[in-house]
Design a protein around this motif. Structure first.
Motif, PDB file in Angstrom:
ATOM      1  N   UNK A 120      86.963 -40.757 -65.631  1.00 58.83           N
ATOM      2  CA  UNK A 120      85.986 -40.310 -66.624  1.00 58.83           C
ATOM      3  C   UNK A 120      84.801 -41.259 -66.721  1.00 58.83           C
ATOM      4  N   UNK A 121      85.024 -42.543 -66.571  1.00 60.09           N
ATOM      5  CA  UNK A 121      83.913 -43.508 -66.656  1.00 60.09           C
ATOM      6  C   UNK A 121      82.888 -43.245 -65.557  1.00 60.09           C
ATOM      7  N   UNK A 122      83.374 -42.997 -64.354  1.00 61.50           N
ATOM      8  CA  UNK A 122      82.488 -42.718 -63.230  1.00 61.50           C
ATOM      9  C   UNK A 122      81.765 -41.386 -63.423  1.00 61.50           C
ATOM     10  N   UNK A 123      82.511 -40.382 -63.901  1.00 59.26           N
ATOM     11  CA  UNK A 123      81.912 -39.062 -64.130  1.00 59.26           C
ATOM     12  C   UNK A 123      80.827 -39.168 -65.206  1.00 59.26           C
TER      13      UNK A 123
ATOM     14  N   UNK B 161      77.761 -40.707 -63.747  1.00 54.31           N
ATOM     15  CA  UNK B 161      77.063 -39.727 -62.912  1.00 54.31           C
ATOM     16  C   UNK B 161      76.342 -38.683 -63.767  1.00 54.31           C
ATOM     17  N   UNK B 162      76.989 -38.278 -64.861  1.00 52.32           N
ATOM     18  CA  UNK B 162      76.351 -37.316 -65.770  1.00 52.32           C
ATOM     19  C   UNK B 162      75.083 -37.920 -66.374  1.00 52.32           C
ATOM     20  N   UNK B 163      75.171 -39.159 -66.803  1.00 51.30           N
ATOM     21  CA  UNK B 163      73.999 -39.837 -67.362  1.00 51.30           C
ATOM     22  C   UNK B 163      72.887 -39.973 -66.342  1.00 51.30           C
TER      23      UNK B 163
ATOM     24  N   UNK C  62      74.025 -32.522 -66.377  1.00 56.46           N
ATOM     25  CA  UNK C  62      75.233 -33.281 -66.716  1.00 56.46           C
ATOM     26  C   UNK C  62      76.481 -32.408 -66.616  1.00 56.46           C
ATOM     27  N   UNK C  63      76.385 -31.204 -67.129  1.00 61.29           N
ATOM     28  CA  UNK C  63      77.536 -30.297 -67.074  1.00 61.29           C
ATOM     29  C   UNK C  63      77.868 -29.915 -65.635  1.00 61.29           C
ATOM     30  N   UNK C  64      76.859 -29.758 -64.794  1.00 58.70           N
ATOM     31  CA  UNK C  64      77.097 -29.478 -63.373  1.00 58.70           C
ATOM     32  C   UNK C  64      77.883 -30.612 -62.723  1.00 58.70           C
ATOM     33  N   UNK C  65      77.499 -31.855 -63.042  1.00 60.68           N
ATOM     34  CA  UNK C  65      78.208 -33.012 -62.496  1.00 60.68           C
ATOM     35  C   UNK C  65      79.668 -32.978 -62.956  1.00 60.68           C
ATOM     36  N   UNK C  66      79.876 -32.737 -64.237  1.00 60.91           N
ATOM     37  CA  UNK C  66      81.227 -32.680 -64.780  1.00 60.91           C
ATOM     38  C   UNK C  66      82.042 -31.572 -64.114  1.00 60.91           C
TER      39      UNK C  66
END
Length: 104
Positions: free
Chosen positions: A5-8, A11-13, A92-96
């Protein structure tokens, strides 16, 4: 495979920052254009007050009118901001979503 989750979140940020980097300068440029277009009117108003051509009451009334004109013009910036925010959220949601899909 564990979900990092930290990496995700990082990436979202990053995705959100990338999107806003593109849109923010456009908004700043538009605001400067609005002020530039109002400069003549504001200068005439300042000079009229300085020369005593208008009294304080008229000056204040004209300032209210100028505020309303600028407010209407800045509604476009508000819309641009809302669009930029939505694009950033979508990125951000796309990355998630992609990170979750990679788990499956």
């Amino acid at each position: 495979m564990d979900f990092d989750i930290a990496n995700v979140l990082q990436d979202m940020g990053n995705a959100m920052v990338d999107v806003t980097k593109t849109d923010a300068p456009k908004m700043g440029k538009y605001v400067k254009e609005i002020l530039s277009k109002r400069s003549g009117s504001l200068l005439r108003l300042a000079n009229a007050r300085k020369r005593g051509e208008i009294d304080e009451e008229t000056f204040q009334e004209e300032l209210i009118r100028e505020k309303e004109v600028m407010k209407l013009q800045l509604i476009t910036v508000k819309i641009m901001t809302e669009v930029a925010v939505q694009k950033a959220i979508n990125a951000a949601i796309d990355v998630f979503t992609n990170a979750v899909k990679a788990l499956i």
